[in-house]
Scaffold this active site. Structure first.
Site, PDB file in Angstrom:
ATOM      1  N   CYS A 124      48.635  49.032  41.008  1.00  0.00           N
ATOM      2  CA  CYS A 124      48.390  48.710  42.411  1.00  0.00           C
ATOM      3  C   CYS A 124      49.030  47.364  42.763  1.00  0.00           C
ATOM      4  CB  CYS A 124      46.888  48.677  42.684  1.00  0.00           C
ATOM      5  SG  CYS A 124      46.461  48.609  44.443  1.00  0.00           S
ATOM      6  N   CYS A 125      48.849  46.377  41.903  1.00  0.00           N
ATOM      7  CA  CYS A 125      49.463  45.063  42.137  1.00  0.00           C
ATOM      8  C   CYS A 125      50.983  45.147  42.088  1.00  0.00           C
ATOM      9  CB  CYS A 125      48.969  44.056  41.112  1.00  0.00           C
ATOM     10  SG  CYS A 125      47.298  43.441  41.402  1.00  0.00           S
ATOM     11  N   CYS A 207      42.695  40.533  47.378  1.00  0.00           N
ATOM     12  CA  CYS A 207      42.458  41.727  48.186  1.00  0.00           C
ATOM     13  C   CYS A 207      40.962  42.016  48.298  1.00  0.00           C
ATOM     14  CB  CYS A 207      43.168  42.929  47.568  1.00  0.00           C
ATOM     15  SG  CYS A 207      44.963  42.819  47.584  1.00  0.00           S
ATOM     16  N   CYS A 210      39.304  43.839  45.315  1.00  0.00           N
ATOM     17  CA  CYS A 210      39.342  43.270  43.964  1.00  0.00           C
ATOM     18  C   CYS A 210      38.878  41.819  43.911  1.00  0.00           C
ATOM     19  CB  CYS A 210      40.765  43.359  43.402  1.00  0.00           C
ATOM     20  SG  CYS A 210      41.470  45.011  43.404  1.00  0.00           S
ATOM     21  N   CYS A 233      47.809  38.897  38.901  1.00  0.00           N
ATOM     22  CA  CYS A 233      48.363  40.040  39.641  1.00  0.00           C
ATOM     23  C   CYS A 233      49.722  40.462  39.109  1.00  0.00           C
ATOM     24  CB  CYS A 233      48.466  39.704  41.120  1.00  0.00           C
ATOM     25  SG  CYS A 233      49.594  38.361  41.508  1.00  0.00           S
TER      26      CYS A 233
END
Length: 238
Positions: A124-125, A207, A210, A233
């Site tokens: 995702c990062c 985010c 997270c 990240c």
């Protein structure tokens, strides 16, 4: 792919690190702008006190410098408010630019599954931060970040100046020797905007999916990816 600079460039960076390892922000900023000029960009997550301090410093010492941030589509409302207040305060003294992936959250869910940040946070990062930053750094000679040695154990030995082989340019950390107390003192003394989540035990804000508040006794980055072994990240890992 890791990139290696020319021999003379690497020698200059190594000499600068030796001289500036324990220096204050003024000396580090002076070096990076003297050497790289308009090829410098400042990265801001709008998520910690270092971001706030550096934006104010850069607006003063090198007006017109690009400041960029990554909109992951999962930023807190308070982060967006901080961005808006910074635009209002600094105007054309900073060149504020936003970068983001073309992949919408909905398209990401269809392609990789719902709540990717829970199942595969590194992926995702990579999609929402690492890939867009390549565009942000394209054509730049150096970038400035808000890394400080007091932020976590993984940053305790961070350099003042280094070569970033991951992105292929020099990297400077002007606040590397500062601590949180010094950052707050600067913010209050200079009427600098900051992310209001800091007032609610969020010393570092990422985010929405997270990030949580930090509990007493935890380090400043304990609220990031809590419950996993993830600590960065990917922007500051080689």
């Amino acid at each position: 792919m890791t990139t290696t600079p020319a021999t003379d460039e690497l020698a200059a960076i190594e000499a600068a690190e030796a001289a500036l390892h324990d220096a204050g922000p003024e000396d580090i900023l002076e070096w990076v702008f003297k050497r790289y000029g308009t090829g410098v960009t400042l990265a801001s997550a709008f998520g910690n006190t270092a971001d706030a301090v550096l934006m104010d410093m850069v607006a003063k010492v090198a007006p017109g410098t690009e400041v960029f941030y990554l909109d992951t589509d999962f930023l807190f409302p308070e982060t967006h408010d901080f961005i808006a207040k910074s635009r209002e305060k600094y105007g054309d003294r900073i060149d504020l630019q936003m970068y983001k992936t073309d992949l919408t959250p909905e398209a990401q869910a269809l392609k990789f599954g719902e709540r990717l940040w829970e199942q595969h946070p590194d992926q995702c990062c990579e999609i929402r931060k690492v890939e867009p930053i390549h565009q942000a750094l394209e054509g730049k000679r150096a970038w400035i970040t808000g890394i400080r040695r007091d932020q976590s154990e993984t940053r305790a030995n961070a350099p003042a100046v280094t070569w970033d082989g991951k992105f292929g340019l020099a990297k400077a950390n002007p606040l590397v020797t500062w601590d949180e107390k010094q950052s707050w003192a600067y913010i209050f003394a200079n009427d600098v905007p900051y992310n209001l989540l800091h007032d609610r035990n969020y010393p570092t804000v990422g985010c929405t999916n997270c990030t949580r508040a930090v509990m007493p006794g935890e380090d400043q980055r304990a609220g990031r990816w809590a419950g996993t072994d993830k600590i960065e990240c990917g922007l500051h890992l080689g």
